[in-house]
Design an enzyme around this catalytic site. Structure first.
Site, PDB file in Angstrom:
ATOM      1  CB  THR A  83      11.175 -50.396  53.269  1.00  0.00           C
ATOM      2  OG1 THR A  83      11.987 -51.540  53.013  1.00  0.00           O
ATOM      3  CG2 THR A  83       9.702 -50.797  53.243  1.00  0.00           C
ATOM      4  CG  ASP A 113       9.391 -46.551  46.039  1.00  0.00           C
ATOM      5  OD1 ASP A 113       8.386 -46.468  45.303  1.00  0.00           O
ATOM      6  OD2 ASP A 113      10.468 -45.985  45.786  1.00  0.00           O
ATOM      7  NE  ARG A 161      12.917 -40.269  54.825  1.00  0.00           N
ATOM      8  CZ  ARG A 161      13.752 -40.327  53.781  1.00  0.00           C
ATOM      9  NH1 ARG A 161      13.568 -39.531  52.739  1.00  0.00           N
ATOM     10  NH2 ARG A 161      14.772 -41.162  53.781  1.00  0.00           N
ATOM     11  CG  ASP A 187      20.417 -48.110  53.958  1.00  0.00           C
ATOM     12  OD1 ASP A 187      19.846 -47.189  54.581  1.00  0.00           O
ATOM     13  OD2 ASP A 187      21.034 -47.926  52.896  1.00  0.00           O
ATOM     14  CD  GLU A 272      18.592 -34.613  54.565  1.00  0.00           C
ATOM     15  OE1 GLU A 272      18.829 -33.739  53.687  1.00  0.00           O
ATOM     16  OE2 GLU A 272      18.929 -35.798  54.452  1.00  0.00           O
ATOM     17  CG  HIS A 299      24.356 -42.686  55.802  1.00  0.00           C
ATOM     18  ND1 HIS A 299      25.121 -42.697  54.664  1.00  0.00           N
ATOM     19  CD2 HIS A 299      23.071 -42.582  55.393  1.00  0.00           C
ATOM     20  CE1 HIS A 299      24.334 -42.587  53.616  1.00  0.00           C
ATOM     21  NE2 HIS A 299      23.092 -42.514  54.030  1.00  0.00           N
ATOM     22  CB  THR A 300      25.562 -48.936  57.795  1.00  0.00           C
ATOM     23  OG1 THR A 300      24.275 -48.954  58.406  1.00  0.00           O
ATOM     24  CG2 THR A 300      26.624 -48.891  58.862  1.00  0.00           C
TER      25      THR A 300
HETATM   26  C1  UGA Z   1      20.670 -40.481  52.151  1.00  0.00           C
HETATM   27  C2  UGA Z   1      19.834 -40.410  53.444  1.00  0.00           C
HETATM   28  O1  UGA Z   1      20.280 -41.371  54.375  1.00  0.00           O
HETATM   29  C3  UGA Z   1      18.357 -40.686  53.092  1.00  0.00           C
HETATM   30  O2  UGA Z   1      17.583 -40.613  54.266  1.00  0.00           O
HETATM   31  C4  UGA Z   1      17.897 -39.656  52.082  1.00  0.00           C
HETATM   32  O3  UGA Z   1      16.572 -39.979  51.667  1.00  0.00           O
HETATM   33  C5  UGA Z   1      18.810 -39.721  50.870  1.00  0.00           C
HETATM   34  O4  UGA Z   1      20.149 -39.509  51.248  1.00  0.00           O
HETATM   35  C6  UGA Z   1      18.388 -38.680  49.859  1.00  0.00           C
HETATM   36  O5  UGA Z   1      19.094 -37.695  49.702  1.00  0.00           O
HETATM   37  O6  UGA Z   1      17.326 -38.855  49.292  1.00  0.00           O
HETATM   38  P1  UGA Z   1      20.980 -43.056  51.163  1.00  0.00           P
HETATM   39  O7  UGA Z   1      21.376 -43.784  52.368  1.00  0.00           O
HETATM   40  O8  UGA Z   1      21.946 -42.952  50.073  1.00  0.00           O
HETATM   41  O9  UGA Z   1      20.440 -41.640  51.481  1.00  0.00           O
HETATM   42  O10 UGA Z   1      19.555 -43.576  50.585  1.00  0.00           O
HETATM   43  P2  UGA Z   1      18.861 -44.975  50.659  1.00  0.00           P
HETATM   44  O11 UGA Z   1      19.109 -45.644  51.948  1.00  0.00           O
HETATM   45  O12 UGA Z   1      19.150 -45.699  49.399  1.00  0.00           O
HETATM   46  O13 UGA Z   1      17.343 -44.511  50.622  1.00  0.00           O
HETATM   47  C7  UGA Z   1      16.713 -43.856  51.702  1.00  0.00           C
HETATM   48  C8  UGA Z   1      15.413 -44.596  52.068  1.00  0.00           C
HETATM   49  O14 UGA Z   1      14.535 -44.590  50.945  1.00  0.00           O
HETATM   50  C9  UGA Z   1      15.651 -46.055  52.430  1.00  0.00           C
HETATM   51  O15 UGA Z   1      14.862 -46.402  53.548  1.00  0.00           O
HETATM   52  C10 UGA Z   1      15.245 -46.814  51.183  1.00  0.00           C
HETATM   53  O16 UGA Z   1      14.723 -48.112  51.389  1.00  0.00           O
HETATM   54  C11 UGA Z   1      14.173 -45.907  50.591  1.00  0.00           C
HETATM   55  N1  UGA Z   1      14.114 -46.020  49.109  1.00  0.00           N
HETATM   56  C12 UGA Z   1      15.238 -46.044  48.360  1.00  0.00           C
HETATM   57  C13 UGA Z   1      12.888 -46.113  48.516  1.00  0.00           C
HETATM   58  O17 UGA Z   1      11.843 -46.099  49.192  1.00  0.00           O
HETATM   59  N2  UGA Z   1      12.830 -46.233  47.143  1.00  0.00           N
HETATM   60  C14 UGA Z   1      13.943 -46.281  46.362  1.00  0.00           C
HETATM   61  O18 UGA Z   1      13.831 -46.409  45.128  1.00  0.00           O
HETATM   62  C15 UGA Z   1      15.191 -46.178  46.992  1.00  0.00           C
HETATM   63 MN    MN Z   2      20.452 -45.286  53.530  1.00  0.00          MN
END
Ligand code: UGA
Ligand code: MN
Length: 326
Positions: A83, A113, A161, A187, A272, A299-300
């Protein structure tokens, strides 16, 4: 445990009823007899005190109701969730906590983070009513997304992770702890049914994910009970062409394979696979959600709120009250 709870409830009912009766007597006292102003003042103070205690009891009762049920015979679900600080963070965590509160034997591993654990997340977790572990690690500078970068440019939540996995390996026991590990985004939207499904995971289980990859859903394609390929538009030839939200791993497998982790320096879309390749082959995957035909996770992505007026006020030297947490 159940007896202890019902004893607590009985005590609560007793307290609330006796407080209520006392309150009624005090409030009606004035109708029956004449009191001096000093006595009236004392009565008022007592009434106020009683109201205060009544409110505390009510809050305690709400907290007790909030506590999720536990069932020692079920494996624990360890949800590792990165998060990061942003305007919608508390809203997202609230939304998710109100889902997770309904899940039995749930352990939330929330990894910020950030250089240190923030006050917002610390106090949020302390009052959320869910079993949790609060960790943090800052994504290295070179791997951080810039404000203007498209979000696919760099993988997100990778080190977070991995720190979650490290915590499991340092604190849990291969023989005595039974569990399932899930990697959740902060999210996404999770159906309660998803947790019932993933709790059966013996090795690695898989299922569809809704609203991802520019499609209504992506999913593993199952033939004769086995996963044979991936239904995805983009690069279906990837070893595991599946979103983070679409699989869970038995804790045993994580503990038996200490080298398995997510790779920070990974090609787009292979995050993954970078973990799963250490753990399993495609034909060993366990398809869930009715042979991967039901969507139980979405994947909202939450819209970033506009802060035009807020920024104008900052420029005018009249920022909103920072003591009010949003
Ligand atoms: C998609 C997948 O849903 C993610 O699980 C995967 O990590 C990501 O692709 C990837 O390829 O890295 P998306 O939904 O676009 O990602 O990503 P976010 O939801 O913006 O980020 C994934 C997680 O990392 C969230 O729980 C978010 O809070 C966290 N995050 C995001 C951080 O810890 N630091 C950041 O700077 C941005
Ligand atoms: Mn996401």
């Amino acid at each position: 445990m159940a007896r202890l709870l019902s004893l607590k409830k009985l005590l609560l009912v007793y307290f609330v009823m006796s407080t209520g009766a006392l309150l009624w007597l005090i409030l009606n006292f004035g109708l029956f007899c004449h009191t001096s102003s000093k006595e009236e003042e004392t009565l008022l103070t007592k009434t106020r005190e009683l109201r205060h205690w009544e409110e505390r009891l009510r809050r305690r009762e709400r907290d007790l109701q909030k506590k999720p049920q536990q069932d020692a015979s079920l494996p624990t679900i360890y949800a590792i969730m990165p998060t990061h600080t942003r305007h919608v963070q508390k809203a997202e965590l609230t939304r998710l906590a109100q889902t997770f509160l309904h899940v039995k034997n749930f352990h939330w591993i929330l990894v910020e983070d950030s250089h240190s654990r923030t006050d917002l997340v610390t106090s949020f977790l302390a009052s959320c009513g869910i079993k949790y572990t609060h960790l943090n690690i800052k994504t290295p500078e070179d791997y951080q997304l810039k404000e203007t970068d498209p979000n696919w440019l760099k993988p997100r939540g990778v080190e977070q992770r991995n720190v979650g996995l490290q915590w499991l390996r340092e604190h849990l026991d291969e023989d005595s702890d039974k569990g399932v590990v899930y990697f959740a985004d902060d999210d996404n939207t999770y159906s309660l049914q998803l947790f019932d499904e993933m709790r059966q995971t013996r090795g690695v289980s898989v299922w569809p994910v809704g609203l991802v990859g520019g499609m209504r859903f992506e999913r593993p394609v199952v033939e004769h009970g086995r996963v044979v390929r991936w239904y995805t538009y983009w690069r279906p030839e990837r070893p595991f062409a599946i979103d983070m939200a679409g699989f869970a791993v038995n804790l045993q497998l994580i503990l038996e394979n200490p080298q398995a982790k997510f790779e920070l320096r990974v090609r787009r879309g292979y995050l993954e696979s970078s973990l799963l390749e250490h753990l399993i082959t495609m034909d060993e995957l366990e398809p869930l959600a009715d042979n991967c035909t039901k969507v139980l996770v979405w994947h909202t992505r939450t819209e970033k709120p506009k802060m035009k007026q807020e920024n104008q006020l900052i420029q005018l030297g009249r920022p909103s009250d920072p003591r009010i947490e949003v």
